[in-house]
Design an enzyme around this catalytic site. Structure first.
Site, PDB file in Angstrom:
ATOM      1  N   ASP A 187       4.528 -11.646   2.420  1.00  0.00           N
ATOM      2  CA  ASP A 187       3.639 -11.790   1.203  1.00  0.00           C
ATOM      3  C   ASP A 187       2.403 -12.421   1.582  1.00  0.00           C
ATOM      4  OD1 ASP A 187       4.343 -10.854  -1.258  1.00  0.00           O
ATOM      5  OD2 ASP A 187       6.074 -12.397  -1.569  1.00  0.00           O
ATOM      6  N   SER A 202       7.240 -10.077  -8.820  1.00  0.00           N
ATOM      7  CA  SER A 202       5.825 -10.209  -8.924  1.00  0.00           C
ATOM      8  C   SER A 202       5.451 -10.692 -10.450  1.00  0.00           C
ATOM      9  CB  SER A 202       5.099  -8.802  -8.603  1.00  0.00           C
ATOM     10  OG  SER A 202       3.755  -8.788  -8.346  1.00  0.00           O
ATOM     11  N   HIS A 262       6.199  -7.694   0.300  1.00  0.00           N
ATOM     12  CA  HIS A 262       6.140  -7.737  -1.311  1.00  0.00           C
ATOM     13  C   HIS A 262       6.906  -6.829  -2.133  1.00  0.00           C
ATOM     14  CE1 HIS A 262       4.335  -9.602  -5.014  1.00  0.00           C
ATOM     15  NE2 HIS A 262       4.268  -8.435  -5.495  1.00  0.00           N
TER      16      HIS A 262
END
Length: 240
Positions: A183, A100, A215
């Site tokens: 995602d 991320s 995610h």
């Protein structure tokens, strides 16, 4: 009886190649077996004792210690400092892995012109997982309420905006861009476009679209040996 000066180059190579002397495993597998064993032992040690990791002992990036403490560190105890082998070169290739916003930071490491700082980091590979590589869209979200980035700051700190040709940079390593099936479309777009842009600039890039993960568990599952991303990372390291 002659000394090392009397040995042929081939014999001398054999004498100073420990992997050629084991009766336990052949020379093509013993080094990897050693690395694997040491990595597993490190994990077991970290799970069973108190630790203080990455403690700096100097100003250099590599000048850090991992400290393993006894059950009762309040008492006086002896200290063993272990320095791993590898002929001062093996067992120190650096690998980056970020998730991320961490993937953004890892990508910025690849975008940095390290020659300006007088160093050439020995980065063998980078694994960028569900990252963000263009910060400008974030200017228009709640995220920027805290960051308070200007457009200029966002552009300057966007890996997508500062990709250099692989042949012209100090760090030109193997890059894996991974993204989760679950995602958001924007995260997926950014991963695809960043990976393609790196590839167009001559970098060695693989793009991995992982099915059945989101995610968060895309990175949580790295503890599973059979997980495809775990396997890909291990294969990347073993090829170095």
């Amino acid at each position: 009886m002659g000394g090392w000066q009397d040995m042929t180059a081939e014999v001398l190579e054999d004498q100073y190649s420990p992997s050629r002397w084991s009766s336990r495993l052949d020379r093509d597998t013993i080094i990897q077996a050693h690395i694997t064993t040491m990595a597993a032992a490190t994990q077991r040690a970290r799970a069973s004792v108190q630790t203080a990791l990455h403690v700096p002992y100097g100003d250099g990036d590599r000048e850090k210690l991992d400290i393993y403490l006894p059950p009762d560190p309040s008492e006086t105890f002896p200290v063993l400092v272990y320095i791993h082998g590898g002929y001062w070169q093996c067992l120190r290739g650096v690998y980056l892995c970020g998730h991320s916003a961490g993937a953004h930071l890892a990508a910025m490491v690849l975008s940095t012109d390290w020659t300006e700082y007088g160093v050439v980091p020995d980065i063998k590979g980078a694994v960028l997982v569900s990252g963000v590589y263009d910060l400008e869209p974030i200017l228009h979200t709640y995220v920027n309420d805290e960051l308070n980035m200007s457009r200029e700051v966002a552009q300057r700190n966007s890996p997508m905006q500062c990709i250099a040709p692989a042949a012209s940079v100090a760090v030109a390593c193997e890059v894996l861009v991974a993204v989760a099936q679950q995602d958001s479309p924007e995260f997926r777009r950014q991963s695809q476009e960043y990976g393609q842009a790196l590839r167009a600039a001559g970098w060695s890039v693989s793009i991995l679209d992982l099915a059945g993960v989101d995610h968060f568990d895309i990175i949580e599952r790295l503890s599973e040996e059979s997980y495809i991303l775990t396997q890909v990372i291990l294969n990347m390291i073993s090829r170095a």
